[in-house]
Motif scaffolding. Structure first.
Motif, PDB file in Angstrom:
ATOM      1  N   VAL A  31       0.833  -1.209   0.000  1.00 22.75           N
ATOM      2  CA  VAL A  31       0.000   0.000   0.000  1.00 22.75           C
ATOM      3  C   VAL A  31       0.866   1.257   0.000  1.00 22.75           C
ATOM      4  CG1 VAL A  31      -1.670   1.359   1.321  1.00 22.75           C
ATOM      5  CG2 VAL A  31      -1.969  -1.118   1.092  1.00 22.75           C
ATOM      6  N   TRP A  32       1.896   1.275   0.837  1.00 19.42           N
ATOM      7  CA  TRP A  32       2.695   2.498   0.987  1.00 19.42           C
ATOM      8  C   TRP A  32       3.771   2.643  -0.081  1.00 19.42           C
ATOM      9  CZ3 TRP A  32      -0.325   5.188   3.604  1.00 19.42           C
ATOM     10  CH2 TRP A  32      -1.017   4.674   4.704  1.00 19.42           C
ATOM     11  N   GLN A  33       4.205   1.544  -0.670  1.00 22.25           N
ATOM     12  CA  GLN A  33       5.344   1.624  -1.579  1.00 22.25           C
ATOM     13  C   GLN A  33       4.973   1.553  -3.054  1.00 22.25           C
ATOM     14  OE1 GLN A  33       8.092  -1.429  -0.300  1.00 22.25           O
ATOM     15  NE2 GLN A  33       8.162  -0.652   1.797  1.00 22.25           N
ATOM     16  N   LYS A  34       3.768   1.082  -3.374  1.00 21.33           N
ATOM     17  CA  LYS A  34       3.383   0.923  -4.774  1.00 21.33           C
ATOM     18  C   LYS A  34       2.179   1.803  -5.106  1.00 21.33           C
ATOM     19  CE  LYS A  34       4.937  -3.915  -4.789  1.00 21.33           C
ATOM     20  NZ  LYS A  34       4.529  -5.327  -4.977  1.00 21.33           N
ATOM     21  N   GLY A  35       1.908   1.953  -6.406  1.00 20.99           N
ATOM     22  CA  GLY A  35       0.710   2.678  -6.824  1.00 20.99           C
ATOM     23  C   GLY A  35       1.006   3.998  -7.505  1.00 20.99           C
ATOM     24  N   VAL A  36      -0.064   4.705  -7.875  1.00 17.57           N
ATOM     25  CA  VAL A  36       0.066   5.938  -8.657  1.00 17.57           C
ATOM     26  C   VAL A  36       0.080   7.200  -7.795  1.00 17.57           C
ATOM     27  CG1 VAL A  36      -1.014   4.893 -10.679  1.00 17.57           C
ATOM     28  CG2 VAL A  36      -2.447   6.121  -9.032  1.00 17.57           C
ATOM     29  N   LEU A  37      -0.405   7.122  -6.574  1.00 16.93           N
ATOM     30  CA  LEU A  37      -0.403   8.301  -5.714  1.00 16.93           C
ATOM     31  C   LEU A  37       0.998   8.561  -5.198  1.00 16.93           C
ATOM     32  CD1 LEU A  37      -3.665   7.784  -3.600  1.00 16.93           C
ATOM     33  CD2 LEU A  37      -3.368   9.120  -5.696  1.00 16.93           C
ATOM     34  N   SER A  38       1.321   9.836  -5.030  1.00 16.16           N
ATOM     35  CA  SER A  38       2.647  10.196  -4.523  1.00 16.16           C
ATOM     36  C   SER A  38       2.738   9.907  -3.028  1.00 16.16           C
ATOM     37  CB  SER A  38       2.910  11.683  -4.770  1.00 16.16           C
ATOM     38  OG  SER A  38       2.070  12.477  -3.938  1.00 16.16           O
ATOM     39  N   ALA A  39       3.966   9.833  -2.534  1.00 14.58           N
ATOM     40  CA  ALA A  39       4.178   9.611  -1.104  1.00 14.58           C
ATOM     41  C   ALA A  39       3.532  10.722  -0.281  1.00 14.58           C
ATOM     42  CB  ALA A  39       5.674   9.525  -0.804  1.00 14.58           C
ATOM     43  N   LYS A  40       3.625  11.943  -0.759  1.00 15.81           N
ATOM     44  CA  LYS A  40       3.026  13.076  -0.051  1.00 15.81           C
ATOM     45  C   LYS A  40       1.512  12.937   0.012  1.00 15.81           C
ATOM     46  CE  LYS A  40       2.719  18.129  -0.050  1.00 15.81           C
ATOM     47  NZ  LYS A  40       3.204  19.392  -0.653  1.00 15.81           N
ATOM     48  N   TYR A 171     -14.482  15.296 -11.568  1.00 21.46           N
ATOM     49  CA  TYR A 171     -13.189  15.964 -11.422  1.00 21.46           C
ATOM     50  C   TYR A 171     -12.032  15.117 -11.948  1.00 21.46           C
ATOM     51  CZ  TYR A 171     -15.457  19.575  -8.657  1.00 21.46           C
ATOM     52  OH  TYR A 171     -16.262  20.616  -8.241  1.00 21.46           O
ATOM     53  N   ASN A 172     -12.355  14.125 -12.765  1.00 24.25           N
ATOM     54  CA  ASN A 172     -11.344  13.300 -13.430  1.00 24.25           C
ATOM     55  C   ASN A 172     -10.410  12.579 -12.458  1.00 24.25           C
ATOM     56  OD1 ASN A 172     -12.190  14.033 -16.108  1.00 24.25           O
ATOM     57  ND2 ASN A 172     -11.171  16.011 -15.820  1.00 24.25           N
ATOM     58  N   VAL A 173     -10.958  12.175 -11.328  1.00 23.40           N
ATOM     59  CA  VAL A 173     -10.215  11.323 -10.407  1.00 23.40           C
ATOM     60  C   VAL A 173     -10.433   9.885 -10.875  1.00 23.40           C
ATOM     61  CG1 VAL A 173      -9.898  10.600  -8.014  1.00 23.40           C
ATOM     62  CG2 VAL A 173     -10.588  12.958  -8.532  1.00 23.40           C
ATOM     63  N   SER A 174      -9.370   9.165 -11.132  1.00 24.48           N
ATOM     64  CA  SER A 174      -9.485   7.846 -11.748  1.00 24.48           C
ATOM     65  C   SER A 174      -9.915   6.780 -10.749  1.00 24.48           C
ATOM     66  CB  SER A 174      -8.147   7.437 -12.367  1.00 24.48           C
ATOM     67  OG  SER A 174      -7.199   7.145 -11.353  1.00 24.48           O
ATOM     68  N   GLY A 179      -9.221   3.582  -5.831  1.00 25.68           N
ATOM     69  CA  GLY A 179      -8.875   2.283  -5.267  1.00 25.68           C
ATOM     70  C   GLY A 179      -7.725   2.387  -4.278  1.00 25.68           C
ATOM     71  N   GLU A 180      -6.726   3.192  -4.622  1.00 23.78           N
ATOM     72  CA  GLU A 180      -5.596   3.360  -3.702  1.00 23.78           C
ATOM     73  C   GLU A 180      -6.031   4.060  -2.419  1.00 23.78           C
ATOM     74  OE1 GLU A 180      -1.833   4.773  -5.021  1.00 23.78           O
ATOM     75  OE2 GLU A 180      -1.939   3.651  -6.895  1.00 23.78           O
ATOM     76  N   ALA A 185      -7.176   3.384   3.505  1.00 25.31           N
ATOM     77  CA  ALA A 185      -8.127   3.247   4.615  1.00 25.31           C
ATOM     78  C   ALA A 185      -8.068   1.845   5.202  1.00 25.31           C
ATOM     79  CB  ALA A 185      -9.542   3.566   4.137  1.00 25.31           C
ATOM     80  N   ALA A 186      -8.002   0.836   4.331  1.00 22.34           N
ATOM     81  CA  ALA A 186      -7.949  -0.549   4.803  1.00 22.34           C
ATOM     82  C   ALA A 186      -6.662  -0.807   5.586  1.00 22.34           C
ATOM     83  CB  ALA A 186      -8.044  -1.505   3.614  1.00 22.34           C
ATOM     84  N   ALA A 187      -5.545  -0.297   5.080  1.00 25.46           N
ATOM     85  CA  ALA A 187      -4.262  -0.496   5.759  1.00 25.46           C
ATOM     86  C   ALA A 187      -4.267   0.153   7.141  1.00 25.46           C
ATOM     87  CB  ALA A 187      -3.132   0.072   4.916  1.00 25.46           C
ATOM     88  N   LEU A 188      -4.904   1.301   7.257  1.00 27.89           N
ATOM     89  CA  LEU A 188      -4.927   1.996   8.544  1.00 27.89           C
ATOM     90  C   LEU A 188      -5.900   1.358   9.526  1.00 27.89           C
ATOM     91  CD1 LEU A 188      -4.548   5.577   7.151  1.00 27.89           C
ATOM     92  CD2 LEU A 188      -2.930   4.391   8.638  1.00 27.89           C
ATOM     93  N   ARG A 189      -6.994   0.810   9.016  1.00 30.28           N
ATOM     94  CA  ARG A 189      -7.877   0.046   9.909  1.00 30.28           C
ATOM     95  C   ARG A 189      -7.147  -1.202  10.396  1.00 30.28           C
ATOM     96  NH1 ARG A 189     -13.275   1.105  10.600  1.00 30.28           N
ATOM     97  NH2 ARG A 189     -13.491  -1.038  11.305  1.00 30.28           N
TER      98      ARG A 189
END
Length: 212
Positions: A31-40, A171-174, A179-180, A185-189
């Motif tokens: 969850v934290w290391q992969k995906g399209v969202l930035s670390a920030k 707003y063109n959020v994919s 999903g990320e 949310a799942a990782a934090l729960r």
């Protein structure tokens, strides 16, 4: 327990039950290391979500991580206020018709809020509508939507999840980005549940000490 003591208990988990702990750790690392969202983006979302999962250890960890990678205090505060908005609306769902969450702040929403809560209407209206309009704060609208979506998942609010899917498309959020956000949310729960193992281990250690 102090944060330091919680950490000392949690680092015991891999040696106590390595196979099962690794299942959680591998998922969280993905969850934290992969995906399209930035670390920030992930850390701003994470800090916002920890305020509704009520995990102080998670808040401490992700707030410090956010600051290390350049997230500002103002950005974190804004994210938490957005989470506050979602949690407020979720608490009111049993009181008001769920139809209020199917549209984007149109006249019917304003009228119903005014009828039900005349004394609190103006400020309640502003708080509830905050996540669903063009951002007037420091966070971009896309991130406001992703924070809201992650918080809605953490709170298990189908009403907000459905509404935010509609907002996201405008707003063109994919779907990948949404999903990320839900994975965060799942990782934090999951993390908040694992954190409570520190309490379990602390009790066990106390019982052992008392029998020595």
């Amino acid at each position: 327990m102090t944060m330091n003591n919680i950490g000392k208990q949690l680092i015991k988990l891999p040696s106590i039950h390595p196979e099962f702990f690794q299942k959680y750790r591998s998922f969280a690392d993905d969850v934290w290391q992969k995906g399209v969202l930035s670390a920030k983006e992930k850390e701003i979302i994470a800090v916002s979500v920890t305020t509704v999962t009520k995990c102080s250890y998670c808040t401490d960890f992700h707030s410090k991580k956010a600051k290390r990678i350049g997230v500002t205090t103002k950005e974190l505060v804004e994210g938490v206020i957005i989470a506050t908005s979602i949690e407020t609306g979720t608490a009111l769902i049993p009181t008001i018709s769920t139809n209020i969450f199917q549209t984007l702040g149109v006249e019917s929403q304003e009228e119903l809020l005014n009828v039900l809560f005349p004394d609190q209407y103006i400020n309640l209206h502003d708080l509830l509508i905050l996540p669903f309009v063009d951002s007037v704060g420091v966070l971009p609208t896309k991130l406001v939507i992703l924070i809201s979506y992650a918080v809605a998942h953490a709170l298990r609010s189908n009403e907000y999840v459905e509404k935010l899917q509609t907002v996201a498309s405008k707003y063109n959020v994919s779907e990948i980005e949404l999903g990320e956000a839900s994975l965060i949310a799942a990782a934090l729960r999951a993390g908040s549940t694992v954190r409570h193992l520190a309490d379990v281990l602390d009790v066990v250690d106390g019982e052992r000490s008392s029998t020595v």
